[in-house]
Design a protein around this motif. Sequence first.
Motif, PDB file in Angstrom:
ATOM      1  N   GLU A   1      -7.031  -0.236   0.473  1.00 50.86           N
ATOM      2  CA  GLU A   1      -5.977   0.528   1.145  1.00 50.86           C
ATOM      3  C   GLU A   1      -5.590   1.805   0.410  1.00 50.86           C
ATOM      4  N   VAL A   2      -5.943   1.923  -0.877  1.00 48.42           N
ATOM      5  CA  VAL A   2      -5.355   2.990  -1.686  1.00 48.42           C
ATOM      6  C   VAL A   2      -6.271   4.199  -1.852  1.00 48.42           C
ATOM      7  N   SER A   3      -5.614   5.357  -1.956  1.00 46.56           N
ATOM      8  CA  SER A   3      -6.313   6.625  -2.185  1.00 46.56           C
ATOM      9  C   SER A   3      -6.228   7.051  -3.644  1.00 46.56           C
ATOM     10  N   ALA A   4      -5.394   6.369  -4.421  1.00 42.43           N
ATOM     11  CA  ALA A   4      -5.206   6.674  -5.835  1.00 42.43           C
ATOM     12  C   ALA A   4      -4.520   5.479  -6.491  1.00 42.43           C
ATOM     13  N   ILE A   5      -4.651   5.403  -7.816  1.00 35.14           N
ATOM     14  CA  ILE A   5      -4.069   4.295  -8.581  1.00 35.14           C
ATOM     15  C   ILE A   5      -3.286   4.855  -9.759  1.00 35.14           C
ATOM     16  N   ILE A   6      -2.169   4.207 -10.062  1.00 33.68           N
ATOM     17  CA  ILE A   6      -1.413   4.499 -11.281  1.00 33.68           C
ATOM     18  C   ILE A   6      -1.375   3.221 -12.114  1.00 33.68           C
TER      19      ILE A   6
ATOM     20  N   SER B   1       8.287  -0.079 -10.712  1.00 36.50           N
ATOM     21  CA  SER B   1       9.215   0.447  -9.702  1.00 36.50           C
ATOM     22  C   SER B   1       9.542   1.916  -9.956  1.00 36.50           C
ATOM     23  N   GLU B   2       9.607   2.317 -11.211  1.00 39.29           N
ATOM     24  CA  GLU B   2       9.882   3.716 -11.532  1.00 39.29           C
ATOM     25  C   GLU B   2       8.748   4.620 -11.048  1.00 39.29           C
ATOM     26  N   HIS B   3       7.514   4.160 -11.217  1.00 35.71           N
ATOM     27  CA  HIS B   3       6.372   4.940 -10.718  1.00 35.71           C
ATOM     28  C   HIS B   3       6.357   4.970  -9.190  1.00 35.71           C
ATOM     29  N   ILE B   4       6.710   3.875  -8.574  1.00 33.49           N
ATOM     30  CA  ILE B   4       6.757   3.843  -7.107  1.00 33.49           C
ATOM     31  C   ILE B   4       7.784   4.848  -6.602  1.00 33.49           C
ATOM     32  N   ASP B   5       8.961   4.844  -7.203  1.00 31.78           N
ATOM     33  CA  ASP B   5      10.003   5.792  -6.790  1.00 31.78           C
ATOM     34  C   ASP B   5       9.562   7.237  -7.012  1.00 31.78           C
ATOM     35  N   ALA B   6       9.001   7.524  -8.189  1.00 37.05           N
ATOM     36  CA  ALA B   6       8.570   8.891  -8.500  1.00 37.05           C
ATOM     37  C   ALA B   6       7.447   9.336  -7.564  1.00 37.05           C
ATOM     38  N   THR B   7       6.533   8.440  -7.263  1.00 36.13           N
ATOM     39  CA  THR B   7       5.415   8.771  -6.373  1.00 36.13           C
ATOM     40  C   THR B   7       5.912   9.020  -4.956  1.00 36.13           C
TER      41      THR B   7
ATOM     42  N   GLU C   1       3.198  14.999  -8.655  1.00 29.48           N
ATOM     43  CA  GLU C   1       2.685  15.886  -7.604  1.00 29.48           C
ATOM     44  C   GLU C   1       1.294  16.398  -7.969  1.00 29.48           C
ATOM     45  N   TYR C   2       1.119  16.801  -9.209  1.00 30.71           N
ATOM     46  CA  TYR C   2      -0.186  17.284  -9.667  1.00 30.71           C
ATOM     47  C   TYR C   2      -1.240  16.189  -9.502  1.00 30.71           C
ATOM     48  N   PHE C   3      -0.887  14.984  -9.890  1.00 32.57           N
ATOM     49  CA  PHE C   3      -1.808  13.859  -9.754  1.00 32.57           C
ATOM     50  C   PHE C   3      -2.149  13.592  -8.287  1.00 32.57           C
ATOM     51  N   LEU C   4      -1.143  13.573  -7.440  1.00 31.77           N
ATOM     52  CA  LEU C   4      -1.372  13.265  -6.023  1.00 31.77           C
ATOM     53  C   LEU C   4      -2.294  14.279  -5.357  1.00 31.77           C
ATOM     54  N   LYS C   5      -2.252  15.514  -5.814  1.00 38.74           N
ATOM     55  CA  LYS C   5      -3.127  16.539  -5.232  1.00 38.74           C
ATOM     56  C   LYS C   5      -4.603  16.198  -5.447  1.00 38.74           C
ATOM     57  N   LYS C   6      -4.902  15.386  -6.448  1.00 33.84           N
ATOM     58  CA  LYS C   6      -6.285  14.949  -6.671  1.00 33.84           C
ATOM     59  C   LYS C   6      -6.777  14.041  -5.544  1.00 33.84           C
ATOM     60  N   ALA C   7      -5.841  13.376  -4.886  1.00 30.27           N
ATOM     61  CA  ALA C   7      -6.214  12.420  -3.836  1.00 30.27           C
ATOM     62  C   ALA C   7      -6.160  13.026  -2.438  1.00 30.27           C
ATOM     63  N   LEU C   8      -5.687  14.255  -2.337  1.00 29.60           N
ATOM     64  CA  LEU C   8      -5.572  14.881  -1.008  1.00 29.60           C
ATOM     65  C   LEU C   8      -6.905  15.442  -0.538  1.00 29.60           C
TER      66      LEU C   8
END
Length: 196
Positions: A43-48, A13-19, A189-196
């Motif tokens: 469905e997913v563009s990235a995994i944690i 849940s902490e990762h979900i909130d942060a993401t 944010e840095y991680f998510l940019k990998k999936a954009l």
Amino acid sequence: MKVGVIGLQGDVSEHIDATNLALKKLGVSGEAIWLKKPEQLKEVSAIIIPGGESTTISRLMQKTGLFEPVKKLIEDGLPVMGTCAGLIMLSREVLGATPEQRFLEVLDVRVNRNAYGRQVDSFEAPVRLSFDDEPFIGVFIRAPRIVELLSDRVKPLAWLEDRVVGVEQDNIIGLEFHPELTDDTRVHEYFLKKAL
């Protein structure tokens, strides 16, 4: 964009909130979801892969059928970030592993499980990031330690003093610490940019 946080055990849940907060800060439409079944992977563009207990995460990923498809997706380039136990799961070599434990073996590092000791030995400390000049508060809870980078493909991403505590290899990020336990979303944010 959907980001799947493997939701079998750990600080999901902490990762979900942060993401979700990081997506909002980036101005990207999307959400983080609890990833529990292989069918959700399409469905997913990235995994944690969150922190937690690596033996349990490994066992549950195998039991639910997530292990092999997640490994294949990562090998095919899907962005993934593993924190603490997630780093252990991604690592090529793990010192102190239990005999029955399986790892995804996609990140060319050798780690030592629980290298920082017991829960009472947990700590917070400023971490230097490769992509930002401002220190990041790293939360280290029974953390693994990156003891060796096993290929030139692995690049340091974060340091605690002069020791590497986070790495990046192509589509993969592995961290000893828990960025989701702070209010600072720069790592997400840095991680998510990998999936954009």
